[in-house]
Write an enzyme that holds these catalytic residues in place. Structure first.
Site, PDB file in Angstrom:
ATOM      1  N   ARG A  76       0.935  -1.077   0.167  1.00 39.76           N
ATOM      2  CA  ARG A  76       0.126   0.093  -0.254  1.00 39.76           C
ATOM      3  C   ARG A  76       0.866   1.281  -0.067  1.00 39.76           C
ATOM      4  NH1 ARG A  76      -5.058   0.951   3.244  1.00 39.76           N
ATOM      5  NH2 ARG A  76      -4.742  -0.893   4.486  1.00 39.76           N
ATOM      6  N   LYS A 125      -7.413  -0.043  -4.453  1.00 37.21           N
ATOM      7  CA  LYS A 125      -8.627   0.262  -4.547  1.00 37.21           C
ATOM      8  C   LYS A 125      -8.851   1.448  -5.415  1.00 37.21           C
ATOM      9  CE  LYS A 125      -9.809  -1.587  -0.165  1.00 37.21           C
ATOM     10  NZ  LYS A 125      -9.859  -1.486   1.495  1.00 37.21           N
ATOM     11  N   ASN A 145      -2.526 -13.223   1.993  1.00 40.36           N
ATOM     12  CA  ASN A 145      -2.873 -13.526   3.356  1.00 40.36           C
ATOM     13  C   ASN A 145      -3.674 -12.416   4.076  1.00 40.36           C
ATOM     14  OD1 ASN A 145      -0.635 -12.138   3.769  1.00 40.36           O
ATOM     15  ND2 ASN A 145      -0.554 -12.876   5.929  1.00 40.36           N
ATOM     16  N   ARG A 190     -13.286  -8.152  -1.858  1.00 38.68           N
ATOM     17  CA  ARG A 190     -13.900  -6.557  -1.802  1.00 38.68           C
ATOM     18  C   ARG A 190     -12.759  -5.665  -2.572  1.00 38.68           C
ATOM     19  NH1 ARG A 190     -14.427  -8.455   3.285  1.00 38.68           N
ATOM     20  NH2 ARG A 190     -12.505  -7.645   4.185  1.00 38.68           N
ATOM     21  N   VAL A 210      -6.934 -13.899  12.170  1.00 36.35           N
ATOM     22  CA  VAL A 210      -5.989 -14.922  12.935  1.00 36.35           C
ATOM     23  C   VAL A 210      -4.592 -14.435  13.109  1.00 36.35           C
ATOM     24  CG1 VAL A 210      -5.100 -17.192  13.357  1.00 36.35           C
ATOM     25  CG2 VAL A 210      -7.505 -16.800  13.050  1.00 36.35           C
ATOM     26  N   TYR A 211      -3.956 -14.689  14.128  1.00 34.63           N
ATOM     27  CA  TYR A 211      -2.489 -14.129  14.402  1.00 34.63           C
ATOM     28  C   TYR A 211      -2.058 -15.404  14.838  1.00 34.63           C
ATOM     29  CZ  TYR A 211      -2.918  -9.057  13.497  1.00 34.63           C
ATOM     30  OH  TYR A 211      -3.139  -7.852  12.805  1.00 34.63           O
ATOM     31  N   GLU A 212      -0.496 -15.459  14.885  1.00 34.36           N
ATOM     32  CA  GLU A 212       0.323 -16.744  15.445  1.00 34.36           C
ATOM     33  C   GLU A 212      -0.342 -17.402  16.497  1.00 34.36           C
ATOM     34  OE1 GLU A 212       3.381 -18.205  14.395  1.00 34.36           O
ATOM     35  OE2 GLU A 212       2.705 -19.414  15.872  1.00 34.36           O
ATOM     36  N   ASP A 254       2.524 -18.912  11.823  1.00 37.11           N
ATOM     37  CA  ASP A 254       2.689 -18.118  10.618  1.00 37.11           C
ATOM     38  C   ASP A 254       3.780 -18.645   9.882  1.00 37.11           C
ATOM     39  OD1 ASP A 254       1.281 -15.946  11.171  1.00 37.11           O
ATOM     40  OD2 ASP A 254       2.613 -14.912  12.561  1.00 37.11           O
ATOM     41  N   GLN A 272      11.365 -42.843  22.497  1.00 35.01           N
ATOM     42  CA  GLN A 272      12.180 -42.935  23.487  1.00 35.01           C
ATOM     43  C   GLN A 272      12.304 -41.811  24.636  1.00 35.01           C
ATOM     44  OE1 GLN A 272      14.407 -45.438  22.761  1.00 35.01           O
ATOM     45  NE2 GLN A 272      13.688 -45.934  20.764  1.00 35.01           N
TER      46      GLN A 272
END
Ligand code: CAO
Length: 476
Positions: free
Chosen positions: A87, A124, A145, A153, A186-188, A217, A298
């Site tokens: 942007r 846009k 993402n 949109r 959503v974040y990490e 992420d 193990q």
């Protein structure tokens, strides 16, 4: 008039020779085709000099923050031309996040955006949309993402993209797949919690924990890069692109699959390799947190080493692998455990693991973590020093392999980044610094998209690639 006999004979001979040559040529073409399966013959260039794995692949990188940029940086390491759309005036939000050098791009950004070119486009703006559409026609893969619905949109629905360029692969990272949470941002750490990692990480008597490794992420970025490469390969047969989606919840679950394995094992009895079993604490309905227990068959644990009182990382992971049990007994001064029925066989050891590890720790505390590594490795005992990030940054062997790379940057100076963790013998990675915001805007408009100098001036004047002064000031 009839031709002389000699001339006719001559002509027939020449025609026969010609058709013989044709037959030989056809046969040899068939033969070589059969041999190479119709594929190119093996390059005669030395390994590492025949181009890069993804050379020629053009990526329209519409990613931001961490998950998407991890994916496109890996594709760039493999030789793809990655064009990052940002942007105007602001760019990827991470350029200004966790800044350590005033006015310079943060390490958060620079370490995730190497091997890319940056173009600023207001997606846009009507003219910005036109530029994006040209990029869509030019590129092989679009990676994004954004929050769910953001691409639509912008007017860039799958149908629209596919119409513009039927070969384009559209790859997305989202927090969740289709279902009740599909519209969530959503974040990490949200992904670590939703993917089953947090509920199975930490100590049983403590709260769920997130891990330092960014499995939500970066882990999902790696999954998407894999999906893109597979889609590129499939396109060589089908000639068409497809949608590639990896939800962060799914990516984390894929990495936490051993815990789903344990969830199913619970139906058949206690998880005997968990310390909880040795401590006689009953299991509940769900897989518990297992502290530093080994996730495999193990038993293992983190043990203190010499200097632990002062150094928070003076620890070693120690695995009591059954095959080297006798060597472990000799090493820690417990040769009698080799034949003692309470210790000799793995099932007998399970209820005694706590005592076994504290006995081994008495030995590791007399050695540094690196001495433990040296001594144990000679005996084939699997151990691992707990390395701090400082030690990793300074480790010469990681520099030598290109896993840790120092890069020079025009505004922030030298910084360390993680190079390509995947080494390939015929596709050598050169790590390049991250681009400045919009550094390649004009270059891409003219050399990649073919806009004339006059058209570029018009685009600039339209505001499609430049930000209003207000936004520029806010981002500085
Ligand atoms: N020109 C104009 N507008 C642009 C633009 C450009 N070049 N690039 C982005 N935008 C706009 C988007 O169109 C969007 O606008 P709308 O909301 O009007 O559609 C807006 O910027 C914000 O995009 P966003 O919603 O993706 O960003 P956010 O900061 O609000 O959310 C995040 C960030 C990460 C939570 C969200 O993108 C997300 O859930 N992504 C999917 C999951 C993911 O990757 N998460 C990991 C992030 S790393 O921890």
């Amino acid at each position: 008039m009839a031709k002389p006999r000699n001339a006719r004979k001559h002509k027939n001979k020449a025609a026969a020779k010609k058709s013989l040559r044709k037959v030989i040529k056809l046969a040899s073409a068939r033969k070589s085709k059969g041999k190479s399966n119709g594929l190119p013959r093996p390059s005669s260039r030395p390994y590492g000099q025949a181009g890069k794995a993804l050379e020629g692949v053009k990526i329209l990188d519409f990613t931001h923050v961490q998950s998407g940029p991890t994916c496109t940086q890996l594709l760039g390491y493999m030789g793809a031309d990655v064009i990052k759309v940002e942007r105007p005036g602001v760019g990827d939000i991470t350029r200004a996040q966790l800044r350590d050098v005033k006015g310079a791009d943060s390490l958060y950004f620079t370490m995730l955006n190497g091997n890319k070119r940056s173009i600023t486009i207001d997606s846009k703006h009507p003219k910005g949309k036109q530029i994006l559409e040209r990029l869509i026609k030019h590129c092989d893969v679009l990676v994004e993402n954004f929050a769910p619905g953001a691409l639509d949109r912008m007017g860039l629905t799958w149908e629209h993209i596919h119409k513009l360029n039927p070969r384009m692969i559209v790859a997305s990272v989202k927090g969740f797949g289709p279902g009740p949470y599909e519209d969530c941002k959503v974040y990490e750490n949200v992904a670590q919690c939703a993917g089953g990692s947090a509920s199975t990480t930490g100590f049983r008597d403590g709260p769920p924990l997130v891990t330092g490794a960014q499995i939500g992420d970066s882990g999902t970025g790696v999954h998407v890069a894999f999906g893109i490469c597979a889609a590129l390969y499939q396109r060589t047969r089908t000639g068409r692109g497809q949608k590639v989606l990896c939800a962060m919840q799914d990516g984390v679950l894929n990495l936490a699959r051993v815990k789903l394995r344990d969830q199913q094992r619970l139906k058949h009895g206690p998880l005997t390799e968990y310390s909880q079993y040795a401590e006689n604490i009953p299991f509940g309905e769900a897989v518990p947190r297992a502290g530093n227990d080994s996730g495999g068959g193990q038993p293992g644990w983190v043990l203190k080493c010499k200097g632990w009182e002062m150094d928070p990382d003076a620890y070693s992971y120690f695995i009591t692998q059954a095959a080297v049990w006798e060597a472990i007994c000799d090493l820690i001064g417990k040769p009698e455990w080799k034949t003692d029925p309470d210790y000799a066989k793995p099932p007998a050891r399970l209820p005694r693991l706590r005592h076994i590890f504290s006995t081994i720790e008495q030995w590791t505390m007399t050695k540094t973590k690196f001495e433990v590594m040296d001594i144990c490795n000679k005996l084939d005992i699997p151990v691992g020093p707990i390395l701090s990030m400082k030690e990793i940054a300074e480790e010469p062997s990681l520099r030598a392999t290109g896993t840790v790379v120092e890069v020079d940057h025009p505004t922030r100076g030298k910084y360390l980044t993680v190079g390509n963790p995947v080494k390939m013998s015929d596709s050598i990675t050169e790590v390049r610094r991250s681009p400045l915001l919009g550094e390649h805007t004009e270059e891409i408009l003219s050399k990649v998209l073919g806009y004339s100098a006059r058209e570029i001036e018009e685009i600039k004047a339209s505001g499609a690639i430049t930000a209003p002064e207000k936004e520029k000031a806010a981002a500085a």
